[in-house]
Write an enzyme that holds these catalytic residues in place. Structure first.
Site, mmCIF file in Angstrom:
data_model
loop_
_atom_site.group_PDB
_atom_site.id
_atom_site.type_symbol
_atom_site.label_atom_id
_atom_site.label_comp_id
_atom_site.label_asym_id
_atom_site.label_seq_id
_atom_site.Cartn_x
_atom_site.Cartn_y
_atom_site.Cartn_z
ATOM 1 N N LYS A 53 -3.960 1.680 6.787
ATOM 2 C CA LYS A 53 -3.950 2.356 5.474
ATOM 3 C C LYS A 53 -5.060 1.809 4.584
ATOM 4 C CE LYS A 53 1.000 3.425 5.614
ATOM 5 N NZ LYS A 53 2.363 3.104 5.161
ATOM 6 N N GLN A 97 5.219 -1.408 1.652
ATOM 7 C CA GLN A 97 5.472 -1.082 3.061
ATOM 8 C C GLN A 97 6.920 -1.433 3.425
ATOM 9 O OE1 GLN A 97 3.348 0.550 5.023
ATOM 10 N NE2 GLN A 97 4.708 0.509 6.790
ATOM 11 N N ASP A 120 4.073 6.777 -2.221
ATOM 12 C CA ASP A 120 4.855 7.228 -1.069
ATOM 13 C C ASP A 120 5.755 8.421 -1.389
ATOM 14 O OD1 ASP A 120 4.616 5.958 1.493
ATOM 15 O OD2 ASP A 120 5.170 4.069 0.537
#
Ligand code: GUN
Length: 289
Positions: A53, A97, A120
Site C-alpha cells: 500500500k 491495518q 478504508d
C-alpha cells in the site's frame, strides 16, 4: 476459455489516472494528498499489505506517513495518535491495518478516525452513507476490496441490473459492503455464510459469485453455474511441500475456470484493486476537504 480479469492491469490504469489527477492537484494547490498508515505488531500478512500500500501510494504521488507500532501499545495511546492525525492538515487519509492485537478493541479504534479521513470506509458514518446512497459513488469512501471487485465487474461491460449475485462471507471488510454495492447496482443479492443451509445450491444459482470466506480453494466446480462470473477475494498461503508455499484464492481456479465466463486469478486479481481503491479514497478525502 473464460475471460481472466486482469486486476493488475486494471489497477494500474486506475493508478495512472490518479497520478495525473494528483499532479494536477499539486499544480493548482501546491499540495498533495497525505495518507497515514498504522500497523500494530508484526502479523506477516499485514506487513506485506502495508508495504504494498505504501509503495503504491508513493508511486501515484501521495505523501505517506508510516506508523509501525509495537503490539504492546495500549488502546488509549493508539487513540491519541489517531487524534493527532485527525487534527493534522497534512493527513487526508488514515488507515489502520487489521487485524489489531486482541488487547485493542477494533470497533473503538475505527470509530475514532474522523469519517472524512477514513481511507478504508469502515467508520459507521461511511458504512451508513454507502447503505443509503442511491446515486453514484463519486464522493463516497467505500471499503477498498469490495469496491475493487465492483470495478472489475464493470470492466466486463455487462448489465449488472437484475443479475443474481451471491456473496460468500459476511465480514464488515468485504461481504457486507460487497452486498450493498451489488444492491446499489440493482442486482438481486444473497449473502451466504458458514451457517447457511444448502450453501452450494444457492451459489450454483449465481450469475455473479463473490467468494470472500478465507478458506483455500473452497469453492469448486459443483458450486458454480455454467457461464457465471466468479470474483475470488481470498488470499490464502498454502504449503506445496515442506519447503515451498504458494498463494491460492477461495476458489479452485483450475476447475472453476472451465465453467465460468469470467474469473479473477489469485494473485493478480482483486488484491491490486484493493490497493488502487485505497489510493482513490485518499484522493477523494483530499478533494472533499
Ligand atoms: N485487513 C485485511 N483487509 C484490510 C483492509 O482492506 N483494510 C485494512 N485496514 N485492514 C485490512
Amino acid at each position: 476459455m473464460p475471460h481472466i480479469l486482469d486486476g493488475k492491469k486494471i489497477a494500474q490504469n486506475l493508478k495512472d489516472k490518479l497520478k495525473i489527477e494528483i499532479e494536477e492537484i499539486k499544480i493548482k494547490s501546491n499540495r498533495v494528498p497525505g495518507l497515514a498508515v498504522i500497523q500494530v505488531g508484526n502479523v506477516a500478512a499485514s506487513s506485506v499489505y502495508v508495504k504494498a500500500k505504501t509503495k503504491a501510494a508513493k508511486e501515484v504521488g501521495i505523501d505517506v506517513i508510516d506508523h509501525h507500532l509495537d503490539e504492546s501499545i495500549n488502546q488509549s495511546d493508539l487513540i491519541n495518535l489517531i487524534n493527532q492525525l485527525n487534527n493534522n492538515n497534512d493527513v487526508n487519509g488514515i488507515l489502520v491495518q487489521l487485524p489489531l492485537p486482541e488487547t485493542i478493541n477494533e470497533e473503538v479504534i475505527l470509530n475514532s478516525i474522523v469519517p472524512g479521513k477514513d481511507a478504508d470506509g469502515f467508520h459507521p458514518v461511511n458504512v451508513g452513507k454507502l447503505s443509503i446512497s442511491q446515486t453514484n459513488d463519486e464522493n463516497l469512501m467505500i471499503p477498498c476490496t469490495p469496491y475493487g471487485c465492483l470495478l472489475l465487474l464493470k470492466e466486463l461491460n455487462i448489465k449488472l441490473a437484475g443479475k443474481n449475485a451471491v456473496v460468500i462471507g459476511r465480514s464488515n471488510i468485504v461481504g457486507k459492503p460487497m452486498a450493498q454495492l451489488l444492491l446499489k447496482e440493482s442486482c438481486t443479492v444473497t449473502t451466504v455464510h458458514s451457517k447457511t443451509v444448502n450453501i452450494e445450491s444457492i451459489c450454483k444459482n449465481a450469475d455473479i459469485l463473490v467468494a470472500a470466506i478465507g478458506k483455500p480453494e473452497f469453492v469448486n466446480k459443483d458450486w458454480v453455474k455454467e457461464g457465471a462470473i466468479v470474483i475470488d477475494v481470498g488470499i490464502n498461503r498454502i504449503n506445496v511441500n515442506e519447503e515451498k508455499s504458494k498463494l491460492v484464492g477461495d476458489v479452485l481456479f483450475n476447475e472453476v475456470k472451465n465453467i465460468a465466463s469470467a474469473i479473477t486469478p489469485v494473485p493478480g486479481g482483486v488484491g491490486p484493486m484493493t490497493i488502487a481503491c485505497l489510493l482513490r479514497n485518499t484522493t477523494i478525502a483530499f478533494k472533499n476537504l
